[in-house]
Write a protein that holds these residues in place. Structure first.
Motif, PDB file in Angstrom:
ATOM      1  N   TRP A   1      31.765  20.597  37.665  1.00 31.01           N
ATOM      2  CA  TRP A   1      32.116  21.905  38.223  1.00 31.01           C
ATOM      3  C   TRP A   1      33.322  21.792  39.155  1.00 31.01           C
ATOM      4  N   ASN A   2      34.108  22.870  39.181  1.00 33.07           N
ATOM      5  CA  ASN A   2      35.159  23.040  40.194  1.00 33.07           C
ATOM      6  C   ASN A   2      36.202  21.924  40.166  1.00 33.07           C
ATOM      7  N   ARG A   3      36.611  21.506  38.964  1.00 27.82           N
ATOM      8  CA  ARG A   3      37.643  20.482  38.830  1.00 27.82           C
ATOM      9  C   ARG A   3      39.023  21.097  39.070  1.00 27.82           C
ATOM     10  N   PRO A   4      39.932  20.380  39.713  1.00 31.33           N
ATOM     11  CA  PRO A   4      41.230  20.975  40.087  1.00 31.33           C
ATOM     12  C   PRO A   4      42.056  21.454  38.908  1.00 31.33           C
ATOM     13  N   GLU A   5      41.905  20.819  37.742  1.00 33.32           N
ATOM     14  CA  GLU A   5      42.742  21.207  36.597  1.00 33.32           C
ATOM     15  C   GLU A   5      42.428  22.599  36.068  1.00 33.32           C
ATOM     16  N   VAL A   6      41.286  23.168  36.478  1.00 32.45           N
ATOM     17  CA  VAL A   6      40.894  24.469  35.949  1.00 32.45           C
ATOM     18  C   VAL A   6      41.893  25.557  36.326  1.00 32.45           C
ATOM     19  N   HIS A   7      42.607  25.352  37.425  1.00 30.75           N
ATOM     20  CA  HIS A   7      43.501  26.402  37.909  1.00 30.75           C
ATOM     21  C   HIS A   7      44.701  26.624  37.000  1.00 30.75           C
ATOM     22  N   GLU A   8      45.053  25.641  36.221  1.00 26.78           N
ATOM     23  CA  GLU A   8      46.154  25.826  35.270  1.00 26.78           C
ATOM     24  C   GLU A   8      45.799  26.886  34.239  1.00 26.78           C
ATOM     25  N   ILE A   9      44.515  26.981  33.867  1.00 32.94           N
ATOM     26  CA  ILE A   9      44.068  27.980  32.894  1.00 32.94           C
ATOM     27  C   ILE A   9      44.241  29.380  33.466  1.00 32.94           C
ATOM     28  N   PHE A  10      43.856  29.578  34.714  1.00 34.72           N
ATOM     29  CA  PHE A  10      43.915  30.911  35.294  1.00 34.72           C
ATOM     30  C   PHE A  10      45.357  31.349  35.565  1.00 34.72           C
ATOM     31  N   ARG A  11      46.240  30.397  35.858  1.00 36.63           N
ATOM     32  CA  ARG A  11      47.658  30.751  35.977  1.00 36.63           C
ATOM     33  C   ARG A  11      48.185  31.258  34.639  1.00 36.63           C
ATOM     34  N   ARG A  12      47.763  30.605  33.583  1.00 36.73           N
ATOM     35  CA  ARG A  12      48.179  31.006  32.237  1.00 36.73           C
ATOM     36  C   ARG A  12      47.693  32.426  31.924  1.00 36.73           C
ATOM     37  N   TRP A  13      46.425  32.714  32.234  1.00 37.02           N
ATOM     38  CA  TRP A  13      45.868  34.026  31.937  1.00 37.02           C
ATOM     39  C   TRP A  13      46.472  35.112  32.833  1.00 37.02           C
TER      40      TRP A  13
ATOM     41  N   ASP B   1      40.413  47.050  30.132  1.00 35.36           N
ATOM     42  CA  ASP B   1      41.120  47.043  31.417  1.00 35.36           C
ATOM     43  C   ASP B   1      40.955  45.753  32.210  1.00 35.36           C
ATOM     44  N   GLY B   2      40.267  44.777  31.650  1.00 29.75           N
ATOM     45  CA  GLY B   2      40.124  43.512  32.355  1.00 29.75           C
ATOM     46  C   GLY B   2      38.906  42.754  31.896  1.00 29.75           C
ATOM     47  N   PHE B   3      38.688  41.618  32.540  1.00 26.62           N
ATOM     48  CA  PHE B   3      37.579  40.739  32.194  1.00 26.62           C
ATOM     49  C   PHE B   3      36.890  40.226  33.441  1.00 26.62           C
ATOM     50  N   ARG B   4      35.577  40.195  33.385  1.00 24.66           N
ATOM     51  CA  ARG B   4      34.797  39.356  34.281  1.00 24.66           C
ATOM     52  C   ARG B   4      34.677  38.022  33.556  1.00 24.66           C
ATOM     53  N   ILE B   5      35.028  36.923  34.205  1.00 28.66           N
ATOM     54  CA  ILE B   5      35.115  35.620  33.550  1.00 28.66           C
ATOM     55  C   ILE B   5      33.921  34.770  33.963  1.00 28.66           C
ATOM     56  N   ASP B   6      33.107  34.425  32.983  1.00 30.00           N
ATOM     57  CA  ASP B   6      31.878  33.672  33.188  1.00 30.00           C
ATOM     58  C   ASP B   6      32.178  32.206  33.509  1.00 30.00           C
ATOM     59  N   VAL B   7      31.459  31.654  34.483  1.00 31.30           N
ATOM     60  CA  VAL B   7      31.482  30.211  34.784  1.00 31.30           C
ATOM     61  C   VAL B   7      32.920  29.694  34.949  1.00 31.30           C
ATOM     62  N   CYS B   8      33.706  30.401  35.745  1.00 28.81           N
ATOM     63  CA  CYS B   8      35.099  29.990  35.959  1.00 28.81           C
ATOM     64  C   CYS B   8      35.218  28.538  36.430  1.00 28.81           C
ATOM     65  N   HIS B   9      34.259  28.117  37.209  1.00 34.41           N
ATOM     66  CA  HIS B   9      34.332  26.816  37.855  1.00 34.41           C
ATOM     67  C   HIS B   9      33.934  25.671  36.937  1.00 34.41           C
ATOM     68  N   GLY B  10      33.574  25.975  35.660  1.00 30.87           N
ATOM     69  CA  GLY B  10      33.033  24.930  34.801  1.00 30.87           C
ATOM     70  C   GLY B  10      33.883  24.536  33.621  1.00 30.87           C
ATOM     71  N   LEU B  11      35.046  25.153  33.435  1.00 25.13           N
ATOM     72  CA  LEU B  11      35.778  24.950  32.184  1.00 25.13           C
ATOM     73  C   LEU B  11      36.272  23.516  32.002  1.00 25.13           C
ATOM     74  N   ILE B  12      36.708  22.898  33.070  1.00 24.19           N
ATOM     75  CA  ILE B  12      37.242  21.533  32.981  1.00 24.19           C
ATOM     76  C   ILE B  12      36.203  20.551  33.516  1.00 24.19           C
ATOM     77  N   LYS B  13      36.001  19.473  32.761  1.00 24.57           N
ATOM     78  CA  LYS B  13      35.075  18.426  33.192  1.00 24.57           C
ATOM     79  C   LYS B  13      35.861  17.167  33.586  1.00 24.57           C
ATOM     80  N   ASP B  14      35.226  16.333  34.346  1.00 22.70           N
ATOM     81  CA  ASP B  14      35.806  15.035  34.698  1.00 22.70           C
ATOM     82  C   ASP B  14      36.231  14.300  33.428  1.00 22.70           C
TER      83      ASP B  14
END
Length: 545
Positions: free
Chosen positions: A235-247, A206-219
């Motif tokens: 941590w917390n790089r702006p490009e990470v949000h493209e991944i969550f839009r996809r999911w 029914d869903g996922f808790r997503i570990d370390v969301c803020h760390g997927l993209i590095k400089d």
């Protein structure tokens, strides 16, 4: 400026109580001393009896257990210690039959060094397509590519020996060296995780808790960190949000409610806003409340910030006061003589795992009061296993028994997270307090007998959890709606109204008598009548017609 919230239909996570279940330490069905999915199935009625509406399973995938499941070797299977896919399917069916949703833990930042992709990367050598799926780089002379540090201690880079036997490239691991980071700029990584999500959604998850969301993209340039706390290059790089839009788009392709809730540790709680845009995550944990001291103003401020975020985005808050990475609430709230924290690469370690002399009785009173605060707020609540028993942190585990890589990589300076992961006590007597017929993978202290689930009476913390969750549901306290803060005339007391209900929390040292107009007691953490120090109460206005 953040977008205005969009209107949407009601979802189960708007006001759910989610039970966080650390499989390894919950219940063992086969006597090997390690919790498993069979044990979870046997104890599902405990969770349903609490009044929870969902279960979040910590990672149960095949793993060498270098970080107890957060080093995944196969994202489409079940760790043989815990069962198999057939057992997992039976768990989903049994949980759904009891009205419990199942959330899994997705660990996308890194995998295990034994994942087939990483084995192929080591064998293929520099410049290969296999290495491009991870963050491999040449060093600077004999040193690593930059000065980044691992959250678990030491450098965030490990040098490999190339296939020809020579010292070679370095790979990035923001956590343990056994956990190589994926390169999320690579399209193969994106496609692989799309498929992983579909695999589990198609099995009924029914869903996922997503570990370390803020760390997927590095400089992209992997620039050196200035050493000043939070590393904004990792941590917390702006490009990470493209991944969550996809999911989010992927999840919305299914014709049922599917939740994506993020673990996002950021220095400014306002940074959570971007993760909660209407086309990204449904929720992100409100850790701001978890790390506050037992002070009315601090607790109110954290609650106000999270409620304001909900008003902007329409994303319900995900509240929690404990999880598998932090000291238990009883211990955190019971510290009477704080100690200076050890030096750490984790910017949040001192807040998550504070040190000092603990008054357990004080901590228990405050944790019970904090529960009523938590459950009176709008949004979903995540309860970590064992908190319903009132368990304190096990602080005195023998060093030889400790398994957390935080302990080992810090040279023992940080004791790590084993103390909140000790297997649960179900009965006051018998082998392993009912957890297993074998020897538990972490030793249980003798005093666990006093906290056993089957030994708790109607005045216990377990009974309070059951009453509070039931009453919360009856009164609609978790449902969306405003929070009206009330003046108390005492800086140590906070109070707020939710519809006809007022929640009062006394963090001070003197009794507080609520005004008669706030209503009559519905539930209390200590005694009826006045709200004593380190206690809380719910009051309800009575319509006298």
């Amino acid at each position: 400026m953040s977008p205005a919230p969009t209107s949407r239909t009601r979802s189960f996570w708007d006001d759910a109580v989610v039970y966080q279940l650390y499989v390894r330490s919950f219940a063992d069905s086969d006597g090997d001393g390690v919790g498993d999915l069979g044990g979870v199935i046997r104890r599902l009625d405990h969770i349903a009896g609490l009044g929870a509406g969902a279960i979040w399973l910590n990672p149960c995938y095949p793993s060498p257990q270098a970080d107890h499941g957060y080093d995944i070797a196969d994202y489409r299977g079940v760790n043989p210690e815990y069962g198999d896919l057939g057992t997992f399917d039976r768990l989903v069916a049994e949980a759904h039959a009891r009205g419990l949703r199942i959330l899994m833990d997705l660990v996308p930042n890194h995998c295990s060094e034994r994942h087939p992709w990483f084995a192929a990367a080591l064998a293929a050598g520099p410049g290969s397509p296999e290495r491009a799926r991870f963050v491999f780089r040449d060093g600077r002379g004999d040193g690593p590519p930059n000065n980044w540090q691992s959250v678990f201690g030491g450098p965030a880079w490990t040098r490999v020996t190339e296939p020809d036997g020579t010292p070679g490239q370095w790979y990035l691991h923001l956590f343990a060296r056994e956990q190589p980071d994926f390169d999320w700029r690579h399209p193969a990584v994106l496609a692989e995780f799309d498929d992983i999500l579909r695999f589990w959604f198609d099995r009924g998850v029914d869903g996922f808790r997503i570990d370390v969301c803020h760390g997927l993209i590095k400089d992209a340039a992997l620039r050196d960190w200035d050493g000043g706390g939070y590393n904004a290059y990792s941590w917390n790089r702006p490009e990470v949000h493209e991944i969550f839009r996809r999911w989010r788009a992927l999840a919305e392709g299914y014709e049922r409610d599917l939740l994506l809730v993020g673990e996002v540790w950021v220095p400014d709680p306002a940074d959570l806003d971007d993760y909660l845009r209407p086309d990204e995550l449904h929720q992100a944990f409100s850790f701001d409340l978890l790390v506050q001291p037992w002070e009315a103003g601090a607790l109110r401020g954290a609650a106000e910030r999270a409620v304001a975020r909900t008003a902007v985005h329409g994303a319900p808050a995900a509240w929690t006061l404990a999880n598998h990475d932090v000291h238990r609430a009883v211990t955190r709230y019971g510290i009477v003589r704080p100690e200076a924290p050890p030096e750490s690469n984790d910017a949040f370690a001192a807040l998550m795992r504070p040190r000092g002399e603990v008054d357990v009785e004080r901590g228990e009173r405050r944790a019970r009061a904090a529960l009523l605060l938590l459950l009176a707020l709008p949004g979903s609540v995540f309860l970590y296993q064992g908190e319903e028993l009132g368990l304190p942190e096990v602080l005195d585990l023998p060093d030889a028994a400790r398994q957390d890589p935080v302990f080992h990589r810090s040279g023992g300076r940080e004791k790590g997270r084993d103390g909140c992961r000790v297997p649960l006590p179900w009965s006051a007597t018998g082998p392993a307090f009912g957890f297993s017929t074998g020897t538990p993978w972490l030793p249980q202290p003798d005093w666990f007998a006093g906290y056993a689930a089957e030994a708790q009476d109607e005045t216990s913390t377990l009974a309070l959890h059951r009453r509070a969750i039931r009453t919360r549901r009856e009164l609609g306290l978790g449902e969306p709606g405003p929070v009206e803060w009330l003046g108390t005339g005492d800086d140590a007391v906070l109070a707020f109204r939710r519809g006809a209900v007022v929640c009062v929390v006394n963090t001070g040292t003197t009794d507080f008598t609520p005004p008669a107009g706030w209503g009559e007691p519905v539930l209390h953490s200590a005694e009826p009548g006045v709200v004593t120090p380190d206690a809380a109460a719910w009051l309800r206005a009575v319509d006298r017609g």
